[in-house]
Design an enzyme around this catalytic site. Structure first.
Site, PDB file in Angstrom:
ATOM      1  N   LEU A  64       5.523  -5.502   0.977  1.00 42.29           N
ATOM      2  CA  LEU A  64       5.833  -4.938  -0.356  1.00 42.29           C
ATOM      3  C   LEU A  64       5.428  -3.467  -0.335  1.00 42.29           C
ATOM      4  O   LEU A  64       4.438  -3.052  -0.955  1.00 42.29           O
ATOM      5  CB  LEU A  64       5.086  -5.719  -1.436  1.00 42.29           C
ATOM      6  CG  LEU A  64       5.524  -7.185  -1.599  1.00 42.29           C
ATOM      7  CD1 LEU A  64       4.748  -7.850  -2.742  1.00 42.29           C
ATOM      8  CD2 LEU A  64       7.030  -7.298  -1.854  1.00 42.29           C
ATOM      9  N   HIS A  65       6.222  -2.671   0.409  1.00 47.89           N
ATOM     10  CA  HIS A  65       5.882  -1.263   0.657  1.00 47.89           C
ATOM     11  C   HIS A  65       5.643  -0.501  -0.652  1.00 47.89           C
ATOM     12  O   HIS A  65       4.558   0.015  -0.882  1.00 47.89           O
ATOM     13  CB  HIS A  65       7.029  -0.573   1.412  1.00 47.89           C
ATOM     14  CG  HIS A  65       7.332  -1.150   2.760  1.00 47.89           C
ATOM     15  ND1 HIS A  65       6.495  -1.043   3.841  1.00 47.89           N
ATOM     16  CD2 HIS A  65       8.415  -1.818   3.210  1.00 47.89           C
ATOM     17  CE1 HIS A  65       7.050  -1.623   4.894  1.00 47.89           C
ATOM     18  NE2 HIS A  65       8.211  -2.107   4.543  1.00 47.89           N
ATOM     19  N   ASP A  66       6.643  -0.417  -1.491  1.00 46.04           N
ATOM     20  CA  ASP A  66       6.542   0.415  -2.693  1.00 46.04           C
ATOM     21  C   ASP A  66       5.589  -0.171  -3.743  1.00 46.04           C
ATOM     22  O   ASP A  66       4.804   0.591  -4.337  1.00 46.04           O
ATOM     23  CB  ASP A  66       7.934   0.654  -3.290  1.00 46.04           C
ATOM     24  CG  ASP A  66       8.830   1.425  -2.330  1.00 46.04           C
ATOM     25  OD1 ASP A  66      10.060   1.416  -2.514  1.00 46.04           O
ATOM     26  OD2 ASP A  66       8.296   2.039  -1.384  1.00 46.04           O
TER      27      ASP A  66
END
Ligand code: RIB
Ligand code: CA
Length: 311
Positions: free
Chosen positions: A239-241
């Site tokens: 869940l990068h962002d």
């Protein structure tokens, strides 16, 4: 309880994880979302902007959306449509709301709002940093007006577009280097932390079971990407962002270390690499950044579930 809400602008390229980040941000009482600005990245600007409108409508939010750059400052655009889908929305079909957006460009809105907030604005940039670079090039006093920039981008070690570069930096390395050099403290949520901030298939099914349209959207928009990560033998989807957004409000879940960070813009093998002195001799003279290196994944995911459950 009254709290000092953090005034933010979220600059993004929705993008399936950008979409999750916006859905989470709108449920965080600590954030005062003054604007969402869009940039070309995962897909073209028309599509990232359409997706920002889709998310705003799905949330029933009222943040203004300002369009930004349709290509990097000095290069051609590289997209990540193969991961995010042709529409950049994970294959989810949602009508594009008709609402007309303001004419004001993202970089002009960033400057105007930064001036209005007189130094209190926090900029969360989770796409290529083209809009930030243009704002810095156009408004020389901008660095005095922005409190800090939290980015999803880069990596002290590794890369995802090349062995040396992470996508957001790779797409516009010049804009990224300008951002690290401008004097505003940059908090870099790179792959070092975002690959640990993953959601497992079971956890995403738990979210789907909340049953609201927003929970269903988070599940559906992330599902295809999750399957790719599992296919690569990973325990879940990074869940990068969302990691950058949660870091902004709940830094206690994360580990960050001060370091110097610059961006390679020339090397044929390393263009787009965030070069840090974190794991070397700390010889960069200007320690202009905080590199986020780890997260308590259990705490992170339970906060993600808690926030989505509020819809
Ligand atoms: O490398 C991951 C980053 O690139 C994320 O921001 C994703 O949305 C893409 O923009
Ligand atoms: Ca993004």
């Amino acid at each position: 309880k009254s709290m000092n809400r953090i005034p933010v602008i979220i600059d993004c390229d929705p993008g399936v994880d950008d979409t999750a980040a916006l859905l989470l941000a709108c449920q965080m009482p600590e954030l005062d979302i003054r604007a969402v600005t869009t940039v070309a990245g995962n897909v073209g600007l028309d599509k990232t902007t359409a997706n920002a409108k889709r998310v705003r409508h799905a949330i029933g939010a009222d943040f203004p959306i300002y369009c930004g750059a349709d290509k990097p400052m000095f290069r051609e655009l590289h997209t990540a449509a193969e991961f995010h889908g042709a529409d950049g929305f994970g294959g989810v079909e949602l009508p594009i709301p008709e609402d007309v957006l303001p004419e004001e460009k993202a970089w002009d809105a960033i400057y105007r709002i930064a001036k209005e907030l007189n130094g209190e604005l926090v900029l969360i940039a989770v796409g290529p940093m083209t809009n930030v670079g243009i704002a810095l090039a156009k408004y020389k006093e901008l660095p005095k007006l922005i409190k800090k920039i939290v980015i999803m981008g880069g990596a002290a070690i590794g890369g995802n577009v090349t062995p040396a570069a992470e996508f957001n930096i790779y797409v516009d390395p010049e804009a990224a280097d300008m951002t690290f050099c401008c004097g505003i403290p940059v908090h870099m949520c790179g792959l070092d932390v975002t690959m640990t901030a993953y959601i497992t298939p079971e956890e995403l099914e738990e979210i789907a079971a909340f049953g609201t349209p927003q929970a269903t959207l988070v599940h559906d928009v992330l599902q295809k990407g999750l399957e790719k990560y599992v296919g690569w033998g990973k325990p879940g989807a990074a869940l990068h962002d969302p990691a950058a957004v949660l870091y902004t409000v709940y830094p206690e879940m994360f580990t960050a270390e001060e370091a110097g960070v610059r961006v390679e813009t020339k090397g044929p093998l390393t263009v787009g690499k965030t070069v840090t002195d974190l794991y070397s001799d700390k010889q960069f003279d200007d320690h202009n950044a905080f590199v986020v290196t780890n997260v308590d994944r259990e705490a992170f995911i339970s906060k993600v579930k808690e926030l989505i459950k509020k819809y």
